[in-house]
Design a protein around this motif. Sequence first.
Motif, mmCIF file in Angstrom:
data_model
loop_
_atom_site.group_PDB
_atom_site.id
_atom_site.type_symbol
_atom_site.label_atom_id
_atom_site.label_comp_id
_atom_site.label_asym_id
_atom_site.label_seq_id
_atom_site.Cartn_x
_atom_site.Cartn_y
_atom_site.Cartn_z
ATOM 1 N N PRO A 96 0.891 -1.075 0.045
ATOM 2 C CA PRO A 96 -0.638 0.225 0.152
ATOM 3 C C PRO A 96 0.859 0.916 0.256
ATOM 4 O O PRO A 96 1.634 1.183 0.429
ATOM 5 N N GLY A 97 0.463 1.840 -1.027
ATOM 6 C CA GLY A 97 1.143 3.625 -0.606
ATOM 7 C C GLY A 97 2.364 3.358 -1.542
ATOM 8 O O GLY A 97 2.956 4.797 -1.821
ATOM 9 N N THR A 98 2.422 2.116 -3.043
ATOM 10 C CA THR A 98 3.949 2.503 -3.721
ATOM 11 C C THR A 98 2.869 2.962 -4.772
ATOM 12 O O THR A 98 4.033 3.760 -5.463
ATOM 13 N N GLY A 99 2.287 2.833 -5.286
ATOM 14 C CA GLY A 99 1.156 2.966 -5.861
ATOM 15 C C GLY A 99 1.462 2.609 -7.619
ATOM 16 O O GLY A 99 1.586 2.768 -8.680
ATOM 17 N N GLY A 100 2.465 1.304 -7.266
ATOM 18 C CA GLY A 100 2.917 0.351 -9.020
ATOM 19 C C GLY A 100 4.109 1.312 -9.297
ATOM 20 O O GLY A 100 4.764 0.771 -10.474
ATOM 21 N N GLN A 101 4.526 2.370 -8.431
ATOM 22 C CA GLN A 101 5.373 3.031 -8.737
ATOM 23 C C GLN A 101 7.170 2.594 -9.439
ATOM 24 O O GLN A 101 7.022 1.222 -7.954
ATOM 25 N N LEU A 102 8.109 2.924 -9.624
ATOM 26 C CA LEU A 102 9.574 1.145 -8.922
ATOM 27 C C LEU A 102 10.271 2.249 -8.373
ATOM 28 O O LEU A 102 9.773 3.423 -8.013
ATOM 29 N N GLN A 103 10.627 1.544 -7.077
ATOM 30 C CA GLN A 103 11.288 2.383 -6.089
ATOM 31 C C GLN A 103 12.591 1.566 -6.597
ATOM 32 O O GLN A 103 13.505 0.281 -7.554
ATOM 33 N N ALA A 104 13.802 2.071 -6.363
ATOM 34 C CA ALA A 104 15.062 2.824 -6.751
ATOM 35 C C ALA A 104 15.534 0.814 -4.961
ATOM 36 O O ALA A 104 14.896 1.168 -4.202
ATOM 37 N N MET A 105 16.488 0.551 -5.413
ATOM 38 C CA MET A 105 17.031 -0.660 -4.533
ATOM 39 C C MET A 105 18.734 -0.015 -3.884
ATOM 40 O O MET A 105 19.050 0.509 -4.662
ATOM 41 N N VAL A 106 18.555 -0.809 -2.927
ATOM 42 C CA VAL A 106 19.757 0.364 -1.607
ATOM 43 C C VAL A 106 20.931 -1.348 -1.076
ATOM 44 O O VAL A 106 19.641 -2.415 -0.555
ATOM 45 N N ALA A 107 21.686 -1.569 -1.445
ATOM 46 C CA ALA A 107 22.199 -2.309 -1.039
ATOM 47 C C ALA A 107 22.115 -2.535 0.689
ATOM 48 O O ALA A 107 23.127 -1.212 1.636
ATOM 49 N N CYS A 108 22.179 -3.250 1.882
ATOM 50 C CA CYS A 108 22.633 -3.564 3.116
ATOM 51 C C CYS A 108 24.250 -3.328 3.556
ATOM 52 O O CYS A 108 24.512 -4.271 2.622
ATOM 53 N N THR A 109 23.915 -2.577 4.327
ATOM 54 C CA THR A 109 25.838 -1.531 4.288
ATOM 55 C C THR A 109 26.565 -2.961 5.056
ATOM 56 O O THR A 109 27.956 -3.891 4.500
ATOM 57 N N HIS A 110 25.843 -4.085 5.933
ATOM 58 C CA HIS A 110 25.841 -4.760 7.162
ATOM 59 C C HIS A 110 26.467 -6.382 6.344
ATOM 60 O O HIS A 110 27.185 -6.983 5.989
ATOM 61 N N CYS A 111 25.116 -6.735 5.235
ATOM 62 C CA CYS A 111 25.104 -8.193 5.032
ATOM 63 C C CYS A 111 24.286 -8.088 3.030
ATOM 64 O O CYS A 111 24.368 -8.808 2.295
#
Length: 81
Positions: free
Chosen positions: A34-49
């Motif tokens: 909910p709330g994303t509106g079907g839009q693509l989002q940028a992905m980021v890598a966790c600094t730890h894993c």
Amino acid sequence: MKYLLVLFVLLVAFWIWRNNRLDRQPPTQHAQRPGTGGQLQAMVACTHCQTHVPDSEAVRDTHGRPYCCPEHLRQARATPR
């Protein structure tokens, strides 16, 4: 010869039934949060894993480094550098 004809008729009937069944199914939709509106989002890598998470769900430290969960942020703070 009679068995080949029966087998052929059964295969054709199965093929017709399968095609009709697939045509009537509604198209599958990907689950959206909910709330994303079907839009693509940028992905980021966790600094730890190094697990990739959406940028909007990443937990960030004071330097802006992304983490996948508060537990990894806590572990990063506890680890001396």
